[in-house]
Design a protein around this motif. Structure first.
Motif, PDB file in Angstrom:
ATOM      1  N   VAL A  21     -20.254  12.356 -26.540  1.00 55.66           N
ATOM      2  CA  VAL A  21     -19.455  12.644 -27.695  1.00 55.66           C
ATOM      3  C   VAL A  21     -19.015  13.911 -28.069  1.00 55.66           C
ATOM      4  O   VAL A  21     -17.909  14.246 -28.473  1.00 55.66           O
ATOM      5  N   MET A  73     -14.606   9.801 -24.915  1.00 55.48           N
ATOM      6  CA  MET A  73     -14.888   8.708 -26.364  1.00 55.48           C
ATOM      7  C   MET A  73     -14.851   7.330 -25.837  1.00 55.48           C
ATOM      8  O   MET A  73     -15.925   6.527 -26.336  1.00 55.48           O
ATOM      9  N   VAL A  77     -19.914   4.612 -25.957  1.00 55.48           N
ATOM     10  CA  VAL A  77     -20.789   3.497 -26.243  1.00 55.48           C
ATOM     11  C   VAL A  77     -21.418   2.871 -24.822  1.00 55.48           C
ATOM     12  O   VAL A  77     -22.572   2.367 -24.816  1.00 55.48           O
ATOM     13  N   ASN A 105     -17.129  -1.716 -26.510  1.00 56.66           N
ATOM     14  CA  ASN A 105     -16.214  -0.710 -27.008  1.00 56.66           C
ATOM     15  C   ASN A 105     -14.899  -1.032 -26.980  1.00 56.66           C
ATOM     16  O   ASN A 105     -14.058  -0.966 -27.965  1.00 56.66           O
ATOM     17  N   GLY A 110     -17.821  -2.048 -30.854  1.00 50.80           N
ATOM     18  CA  GLY A 110     -18.279  -0.712 -31.124  1.00 50.80           C
ATOM     19  C   GLY A 110     -19.792  -0.583 -30.879  1.00 50.80           C
ATOM     20  O   GLY A 110     -20.402  -1.141 -29.984  1.00 50.80           O
ATOM     21  N   PHE A 111     -20.313   0.625 -31.271  1.00 48.06           N
ATOM     22  CA  PHE A 111     -21.734   1.270 -30.883  1.00 48.06           C
ATOM     23  C   PHE A 111     -22.637   0.236 -31.496  1.00 48.06           C
ATOM     24  O   PHE A 111     -23.828  -0.142 -30.730  1.00 48.06           O
ATOM     25  N   MET A 200     -17.993   4.054 -37.826  1.00 51.30           N
ATOM     26  CA  MET A 200     -17.933   5.093 -37.199  1.00 51.30           C
ATOM     27  C   MET A 200     -17.100   4.953 -35.974  1.00 51.30           C
ATOM     28  O   MET A 200     -17.708   5.299 -34.705  1.00 51.30           O
ATOM     29  N   GLY A 201     -15.849   4.334 -35.765  1.00 53.27           N
ATOM     30  CA  GLY A 201     -15.314   3.989 -34.684  1.00 53.27           C
ATOM     31  C   GLY A 201     -15.590   2.494 -34.101  1.00 53.27           C
ATOM     32  O   GLY A 201     -14.974   1.976 -33.318  1.00 53.27           O
ATOM     33  N   ASN A 205     -14.626  -0.075 -38.716  1.00 53.48           N
ATOM     34  CA  ASN A 205     -13.778   1.064 -38.869  1.00 53.48           C
ATOM     35  C   ASN A 205     -12.383   0.733 -38.277  1.00 53.48           C
ATOM     36  O   ASN A 205     -11.469   1.087 -38.920  1.00 53.48           O
ATOM     37  N   THR A 269     -14.568  10.798 -36.052  1.00 48.78           N
ATOM     38  CA  THR A 269     -15.885  10.420 -36.991  1.00 48.78           C
ATOM     39  C   THR A 269     -16.875   9.823 -35.867  1.00 48.78           C
ATOM     40  O   THR A 269     -18.010  10.021 -36.332  1.00 48.78           O
ATOM     41  N   GLU A 270     -16.469   9.683 -34.814  1.00 48.74           N
ATOM     42  CA  GLU A 270     -17.574   9.491 -33.404  1.00 48.74           C
ATOM     43  C   GLU A 270     -18.824  10.395 -33.433  1.00 48.74           C
ATOM     44  O   GLU A 270     -19.867  10.139 -33.042  1.00 48.74           O
ATOM     45  N   LEU A 273     -22.235   9.437 -34.654  1.00 47.11           N
ATOM     46  CA  LEU A 273     -22.950   8.131 -34.165  1.00 47.11           C
ATOM     47  C   LEU A 273     -24.311   8.149 -33.901  1.00 47.11           C
ATOM     48  O   LEU A 273     -25.143   7.227 -33.986  1.00 47.11           O
TER      49      LEU A 273
END
Length: 363
Positions: A21, A73, A77, A105, A110-111, A200-201, A205, A269-270, A273
């Motif tokens: 990240v 990016m 994840v 991802n 996402g995460f 956050m991603g 989001n 934003t990541e 995370l």
């Protein structure tokens, strides 16, 4: 629950994800500092997009830097999921974790989806290790049977339990957000902002972002400002929190927040995370409060953005840019104050960090 070492497994995965990240965020910030409209700066199409790449051309050079950022990016994840699965099941967990984490991802889970699947993968593989097999098959377990079976079975679980319900829910959420456009400007800005600050991603989001993009395509640019400012608030807010209550954060958390701060200014934003994954019950509400406040203020005060990305670099091109600054500051301070109030001191930080350092991957 303590015997399962859930905290240790999660922090191991996060420790592997942080460098990814950081690299992606810093490279993206460098590229966007040159020109926010990176997407239109690349080379003309050739045999491949890289065949006409000329790194002596500044536009091409920064496009390439941004491309590297996007790749980093995109794999963040996957690295986290593989790291958690490795912590639980050792080496056999790496490949299924990486594949399914990347699927989570790209599939917009996402995460959060990647984190859930990491535990599914890890404990499924530990169960597979108990199978009684003929001697001639034992040697095939780590290199063929476990990776193939675990990826197949856990992949099906991902699509059935995680991906499909998420997709249905996120489509409904996007339509609901867009339906709010005829009402209060503060409310639609707050809803989009809260969505940007939720995962956050992750899927919520991305859904809030797509709703803002759809409204922007119709010439309604207020929600676009809520999207950008709401996504910038969590990283800036967590940095402020480390300044308000530094004793509540471990050294690693402080350094992560320092890195997240410039990333947040660039609308990445990541960077937060690790905080969202390690302390979701406290950080996510604090993040949503600040982002909702920032987004609501921005739209209510007439801030509009035709650009869909760029962070502070597109503020001068926004309508009512001073109110954009005010919204960012107010939302970030709100996140920082709330998180400082509800966060528990990082008592286990040093122990967990030492455990993570001792883990060694031998491939």
């Amino acid at each position: 629950m303590k015997n399962l070492n859930l905290k240790k497994h999660m922090m191991t995965g996060i420790s592997y994800m942080i460098p990814m990240v950081v690299v992606g965020g810093i490279l993206g910030a460098i590229a966007k500092a040159y020109n926010y409209d990176i997407g239109n700066m690349g080379p003309e199409a050739g045999a491949t997009i890289f065949s006409a790449l000329n790194l002596l051309n500044p536009d091409h050079f920064f496009w390439a830097v941004n491309w590297l950022s996007s790749q980093a990016m995109g794999f963040a994840v996957a690295v986290m999921t593989a790291g958690v699965a490795y912590s639980i099941a050792e080496r056999p967990g790496i490949v299924p974790g990486f594949i399914i984490g990347y699927a989570a991802n790209t599939g917009k889970a996402g995460f959060l989806g990647g984190l859930v699947m990491a535990f599914v993968i890890g404990y499924f593989i530990n169960w597979m290790k108990t199978w009684k097999l003929p001697k001639w098959m034992v040697g095939l377990m780590p290199v063929m049977i476990i990776p193939v079976v675990a990826t197949l079975v856990c992949g099906v679980i991902y699509f059935v339990v995680i991906n499909t319900p998420f997709s249905i829910a996120m489509t409904a959420l996007q339509q609901w957000i867009m339906s709010l456009n005829g009402g209060s400007k503060f409310i639609i800005g707050a809803v989009i902002g809260a969505g940007m600050g939720f995962d956050m991603g992750g899927p919520v989001n991305k859904t809030a972002s797509m709703a803002a993009n759809a409204l922007g395509a119709d010439g309604i640019y207020g929600p676009m400002s809520a999207k950008i400012i709401g996504g910038m608030t969590p990283p800036v807010g967590v940095f402020i929190s480390t300044l308000i209550t530094p004793k509540k954060f471990s050294n690693v958390e402080k350094e992560t927040a320092k890195t997240a701060f410039p990333m947040g200014l660039c609308f990445i934003t990541e960077g937060v995370l690790p905080f969202a994954a390690a302390d979701p019950a406290r950080f996510i509400p604090a993040s949503m409060i600040g982002s909702a406040l920032a987004g609501g203020i921005a739209v209510a005060m007439g801030v509009e953005s035709m650009a869909g990305h760029g962070g502070v670099f597109v503020f001068p091109m926004m309508a009512n840019p001073m109110w954009a600054v005010v919204a960012l500051v107010v939302g970030s301070v709100a996140t920082g104050v709330v998180y400082s109030l509800i966060k528990k001191p990082s008592v286990e930080g040093a122990e967990i960090e030492e455990e993570i350092v001792d883990l060694d991957i031998n491939i």
